[in-house]
Design an enzyme around this catalytic site. Structure first.
Site, mmCIF file in Angstrom:
data_model
loop_
_atom_site.group_PDB
_atom_site.id
_atom_site.type_symbol
_atom_site.label_atom_id
_atom_site.label_comp_id
_atom_site.label_asym_id
_atom_site.label_seq_id
_atom_site.Cartn_x
_atom_site.Cartn_y
_atom_site.Cartn_z
ATOM 1 N N SER A 1 0.908 3.815 2.213
ATOM 2 C CA SER A 1 0.909 4.552 3.483
ATOM 3 C C SER A 1 2.275 5.101 3.871
ATOM 4 C CB SER A 1 0.388 3.651 4.614
ATOM 5 O OG SER A 1 1.298 2.607 4.888
ATOM 6 N N LYS B 1 5.495 0.853 9.379
ATOM 7 C CA LYS B 1 5.312 2.265 9.703
ATOM 8 C C LYS B 1 6.608 2.792 10.327
ATOM 9 C CE LYS B 1 0.823 1.892 8.817
ATOM 10 N NZ LYS B 1 0.163 2.516 7.646
ATOM 11 N N SER C 1 -2.842 6.908 5.886
ATOM 12 C CA SER C 1 -2.208 5.885 6.706
ATOM 13 C C SER C 1 -3.086 5.516 7.897
ATOM 14 C CB SER C 1 -0.846 6.385 7.216
ATOM 15 O OG SER C 1 -0.277 5.470 8.130
ATOM 16 N N SER D 1 0.836 -1.205 0.000
ATOM 17 C CA SER D 1 0.000 0.000 0.000
ATOM 18 C C SER D 1 0.871 1.255 0.000
ATOM 19 C CB SER D 1 -0.914 0.012 1.229
ATOM 20 O OG SER D 1 -0.171 0.288 2.398
#
Length: 278
Positions: free
Chosen positions: A42, A119, A226, A40
């Site tokens: 994010s 992250k 996100s 993705s």
């Protein structure tokens, strides 16, 4: 008879070789490095959809999350890491444990779903973290944010999931330039990295979060796209992430594919080969 026995013995040896190879690969993946494919957007523009990297599992020591999950829906295989190493779950500790530094890009297990997420570490245990007008505030002090031009990408379906990007310049037709404002954010320990902004939304203004001991606060670099610690896991976000859920640190992109498969070599992004993750 001898020929039959020889053929049978050859099959057995082949099976043994395959089994040994799988065991060695499993041990290597569990203890040292785990491959990770970015699904993705994010973490744009630090990480793009289709980036392929190896996660350094030695960076933070080992816990139940260090065991690999084997998920292959097409073949009905769904073996979670907790099914293999669940005996090590529950005490929020790690063997040879070392805490991440603020600014590290980390792969971890989602506290609610068990899915692997990637992250950036923003808050450490005991920190007070808040976002106000899109600026991160750590222990009462806003981090430094400097404009850095624009991030430009083509508005089109990306990756195997065929995701289309969100754009700051509103509606964009297929093949058009999708723009996002780009900034350089510098955390209290001096780590600087790129972040993106799309527009004003609820996640740009949050309550003050106090990070519990033994937990960490994560955010994606593509701040308006996100799902991270700004939203609690019970309502679809991540919430605070326990120390034992960390899998490892992302240090370097090995290669990157802009297509739907890593095998489509004509879609590889040559400028991202062996690029350090910052």
């Amino acid at each position: 008879m001898a020929a039959t026995e020889q053929k049978s013995g050859g099959i057995v040896e082949t099976i043994k070789t395959v089994v040994y190879a799988l065991v060695i690969a499993g041990v290597f993946r569990s203890l040292f490095f785990q491959p990770f494919w970015i699904p993705s957007g994010s973490m744009k523009d630090t990480l793009l959809i289709g980036d392929f990297l190896f996660v350094n599992k030695m960076a933070y020591g080992y816990s139940y999350a260090s065991c690999p999950s084997v998920i292959m829906p097409r073949f009905g295989i769904n073996i979670d890491a907790a099914n293999i190493c669940g005996w090590a779950d529950g005490d929020n500790t790690r063997l040879f444990g070392s805490e991440p530094e603020r600014g590290d890009v980390v792969v971890f297990r989602h506290p609610g779903t068990g899915t692997d997420f990637i992250k950036r570490v923003i808050g450490l245990p005991g920190d007070k973290v808040q976002v106000r007008d899109g600026v991160v505030i750590i222990n009462g002090t806003p981090v430094s944010v400097e404009p850095d031009g624009q991030f430009v990408e083509t508005y089109d379906a990306q990756g195997p999931q065929r995701l289309t990007p969100r754009c700051e310049n509103a509606a964009v037709g297929r093949g058009g330039d999708c723009l996002k404002s780009k900034y350089i954010e510098t955390l209290p320990n001096g780590v600087s990295h790129s972040i993106l902004n799309i527009g004003n939304q609820s996640s740009d203004n949050t309550d003050v979060y106090t990070v519990p001991l033994g937990h960490f606060f994560f955010m994606g670099d593509n701040r308006d796209n996100s799902s991270d610690s700004r939203v609690r896991s019970i309502v679809g976000g991540v919430g605070f992430v326990p120390f034992e859920n960390l899998i490892g640190r992302a240090d370097r992109i090995m290669f990157s594919s802009a297509g739907t498969s890593m095998l489509y070599f004509w879609t590889w992004r040559s400028d991202r080969f062996f690029k350090a993750v910052q």
